[in-house]
Design an enzyme around this catalytic site. Structure first.
Site, PDB file in Angstrom:
ATOM      1  N   SER A 193       0.829  -1.197   0.000  1.00  0.00           N
ATOM      2  CA  SER A 193       0.000   0.000   0.000  1.00  0.00           C
ATOM      3  C   SER A 193       0.869   1.255   0.000  1.00  0.00           C
ATOM      4  O   SER A 193       1.692   1.428  -0.895  1.00  0.00           O
ATOM      5  CB  SER A 193      -0.970  -0.059   1.180  1.00  0.00           C
ATOM      6  OG  SER A 193      -2.090   0.738   0.949  1.00  0.00           O
ATOM      7  N   ASP A 303      -8.756  -5.321  -6.152  1.00  0.00           N
ATOM      8  CA  ASP A 303      -8.422  -4.265  -5.200  1.00  0.00           C
ATOM      9  C   ASP A 303      -9.118  -2.987  -5.655  1.00  0.00           C
ATOM     10  O   ASP A 303      -8.681  -2.325  -6.587  1.00  0.00           O
ATOM     11  CB  ASP A 303      -6.905  -4.069  -5.151  1.00  0.00           C
ATOM     12  CG  ASP A 303      -6.462  -3.167  -4.013  1.00  0.00           C
ATOM     13  OD1 ASP A 303      -7.308  -2.394  -3.508  1.00  0.00           O
ATOM     14  OD2 ASP A 303      -5.280  -3.224  -3.629  1.00  0.00           O
ATOM     15  N   HIS A 334      -7.517  -5.896  -0.961  1.00  0.00           N
ATOM     16  CA  HIS A 334      -6.258  -5.220  -0.637  1.00  0.00           C
ATOM     17  C   HIS A 334      -5.453  -6.101   0.321  1.00  0.00           C
ATOM     18  O   HIS A 334      -5.373  -5.827   1.523  1.00  0.00           O
ATOM     19  CB  HIS A 334      -6.603  -3.870  -0.012  1.00  0.00           C
ATOM     20  CG  HIS A 334      -5.504  -2.866   0.013  1.00  0.00           C
ATOM     21  ND1 HIS A 334      -4.827  -2.447  -1.112  1.00  0.00           N
ATOM     22  CD2 HIS A 334      -4.947  -2.175   1.047  1.00  0.00           C
ATOM     23  CE1 HIS A 334      -3.929  -1.540  -0.779  1.00  0.00           C
ATOM     24  NE2 HIS A 334      -3.978  -1.362   0.522  1.00  0.00           N
TER      25      HIS A 334
END
Length: 642
Positions: A193, A303, A334
């Site tokens: 991320s 995602d 995610h």
């Protein structure tokens, strides 16, 4: 015997490269079967911290920001035994935490880390690596302010690479100079991320010494993170995120957050200088042409936080420049590959061999394997030469006035009309076959065989509006009852109580993490690919061109990429609508949209098999006689960034 001799030679080569002749006694980096071995004590490792000076004064206090770097390395490392560095730079070490178990940094009485989040330290330090947990500028114990992908974020991380190579100053807590005399200067950056985003960003500066990056679910362009072709996902998000990751008093960085709000162009949704600074593919601060590092990318096609166009466009840019690369493509939301069910051991081993190859020169064949691992079902993975599937070829499906979707163009003059209203994806895909004012929908007949899509569909519509612009949404839908990964719930995984361990442990920092299983759901459909555009941005993201009401214009855009198998007996659907309330904060324009069906189509990359071409038999038509499920409840996924 030949294999053993080769392993011993490889080990000798690595030790010679990493260890000067005057190295002191004790363990040295050891390689067996193409992998470094755990010969160094994790419990006795050096744990220290330094502050590296950035070239940015993000908080405008008259001093350059100092970036906190927490280090763990083998006790034997130093001038006599230099080791490479694995870096996880993050803004989350004192707020959201890292990994599925949200681990935070824990400090000992001396101010050094007693607990390094994640398993990288436990696993790699015994094998002859240093692991650095770096606090992003403006977060945890670093100075400055979060710049959300801008200069402060990026140049702070770059300074750490420069410090490892003697190009930037570093200081101990008492202010005395700190030198990285224990490292080879070769470094990797890894993270999921925002952490992986920083790896992309620093690599895009072209900094020397960053040998490889492993971006996981990472942003490659912050415009793409908050925009799709002029359609705004969230308003005032950049300042919001800056506040989330900054645990200092709010006043300290208030001016920076105000600048983020002033410069982000939320009022237009257009691409401007603000977003160009935060574009690592073709931006003003960094771009793909500068990348020196190899790249091992991991992303998931479902995602809907860091959407999959981040990896697909980054991957294309790297391929155009022949950057050495590898990729895993999953089907979760995610999720870190450490938590792909049934893949944890393989992930750790593949990452191990990747770092050994790129940071220590171990000839272990990791670059000779198929470049892509792709998940094609809840428990099914395949390997292939590249991604998208090299065998995929573009096929054109065309909507017709009777609601069918097939290979032949609609009759000249055929049209379909809807109004741009704000509605959820559930509403867009429900009761297909029944006319509704806010969307038009088209479906094939039952597919006679499986069809795999691999890559990025392109929607190409000829439309006329009664207003200067309209938001447009296109959805590709798989209609058919099936059990699929439920990526909408819990990111697609459920965490168990049982643990697996990877590396060595201490009382303060164990190497064990809870296992996971994949969430499954049986539903009558799945939205496979989706894409959005503000019609006035059809020619340019930075210079809008309003449409002349009543005049047709071609509007062409890419959806998000996918890798998905439409199964035999299912139907492939195309839904075209206005403003998507599930993923956009936009207000609907209320425009009436007329689609010229004869000159509209969707391009789909399909893997058909050797010697097979798409025929009408593969895409049968029901001529609009079929009706889909009247109501469908699709949970909205948790779109957390960390």
């Amino acid at each position: 015997m030949p294999q053993l001799r080769a392993a011993l030679i490889a080990a000798a080569l690595v030790v010679t490269a990493a260890t000067p002749a005057h190295a002191t006694g004790g363990p040295s980096i050891t390689v067996e079967q193409g992998r470094t071995q755990p010969v160094f004590s994790y419990a006795d490792a050096v744990r220290e911290h330094v502050y590296v000076e950035s070239e940015v004064d993000g908080d405008a206090d008259g001093r350059r920001d100092r970036i906190r770097v927490d280090i763990i390395r083998p006790r034997e490392s130093g001038p006599g035994l230099k080791v490479p560095a694995i870096i996880d730079e993050s803004p989350y070490y004192d707020n959201s935490g890292r990994g599925n178990e949200s681990e935070r940094k824990v400090y000992d009485p001396a101010g050094d880390l007693a607990k390094f989040p994640l398993f990288y330290d436990n696993y790699f330090v015994p094998r002859g690596y240093a692991v650095l947990n770096v606090d992003m500028a403006g977060t945890t114990k670093s100075g400055g302010c979060p710049d959300v992908g801008g200069r402060g974020d990026v140049l702070g991380g770059k300074a750490v690479i420069d410090w490892l190579n003697g190009r930037a100053p570093g200081y101990h807590a008492d202010g005395t100079p700190a030198f990285a005399d224990w490292t080879t200067g070769k470094a990797a950056m890894i993270g999921k991320s925002y952490d992986g985003t920083l790896a992309n960003a620093v690599a895009a500066t072209g900094v020397q010494g960053l040998e490889t990056i492993v971006p996981i679910s990472a942003i490659s362009s912050w415009y793409k993170y908050q925009r799709s072709n002029g359609v705004v996902y969230n308003y005032n998000y950049m300042s919001y995120l800056a506040r989330v990751v900054d645990t200092d008093p709010a006043a300290k960085c208030a001016a920076v957050r105000a600048r983020l709000d002033a410069e982000d162009g939320d009022d237009t949704g257009d691409y401007n200088a603000f977003w160009a600074e935060r574009d690592y593919i073709a931006g003003t601060l960094g771009d793909a042409s500068k990348v020196r590092a190899s790249v091992f990318a991991v992303h998931t096609v479902n995602d809907l936080n860091v959407k999959p166009d981040h990896f697909s466009t980054w991957w294309e840019a790297l391929a155009d420049r022949n950057v050495p690369r590898k990729i895993w493509v999953g089907q979760y939301q995610h999720v870190d590959p450490f938590d792909f069910e049934g893949r944890r051991d393989l992930w750790v081993d593949t990452l191990h061999r990747w770092f050994d190859h790129w940071l220590l020169g171990v000839p272990n064949g990791v670059m000779d394997e198929p470049r892509a691992d792709v998940q094609v079902g809840p428990t099914s993975w395949i390997t292939q030469r590249d991604w998208p599937a090299p065998a995929a070829s573009t096929k054109f499906l065309r909507p017709a006035a009777d609601g069918s979707l097939g290979l032949s163009p609609a009759k000249n003059g055929a049209t379909a009309t809807f109004t741009d209203i704000r509605q959820s994806e559930d509403a867009m895909v429900a009761d297909v076959g029944t006319a509704k004012p806010g969307r038009v929908a088209f479906t094939t007949g039952e597919l006679p065989r499986d069809l795999r899509m691999s890559g990025t569909p392109v929607v190409d519509l000829r439309v006329a509006l009664d207003r200067p612009t309209s938001n447009l949404t296109a959805l590709l839908v798989d209609f058919g009852e099936d059990t699929r990964i439920d990526w909408r719930r819990g990111q697609g995984i459920t965490t168990l109580s049982e643990e697996s361990c990877h590396g060595d442990s201490t009382a303060a920092d164990d190497a064990c993490y809870r296992k996971v299983v994949t969430n499954l759901a049986t539903r009558p459909l799945e939205i496979v690919a989706r894409g959005w555009i503000d019609a006035q941005n059809r020619d340019s993201l930075s210079e809008p061109s309003p449409l002349t009401p009543g005049t047709y214009a071609q509007v062409k855009w890419r959806t998000l990429p996918q890798d998905y198998v439409f199964k035999k007996g299912h139907r492939l659907g195309l839904v075209i609508a206005g403003t998507d309330s599930t993923y956009s904060g936009e207000t609907a324009t209320g425009a009436q949209v007329t689609v010229d069906l004869h000159r509209s189509r969707v391009q789909i990359p399909l893997v058909l098999g050797i010697g097979h071409s798409l025929t009408d038999g593969d895409i049968p038509s029901d001529k609009g006689s079929w009706h889909g499920p009247r109501q469908i409840d699709l949970p909205v996924p948790d779109n957390r960034l960390y």
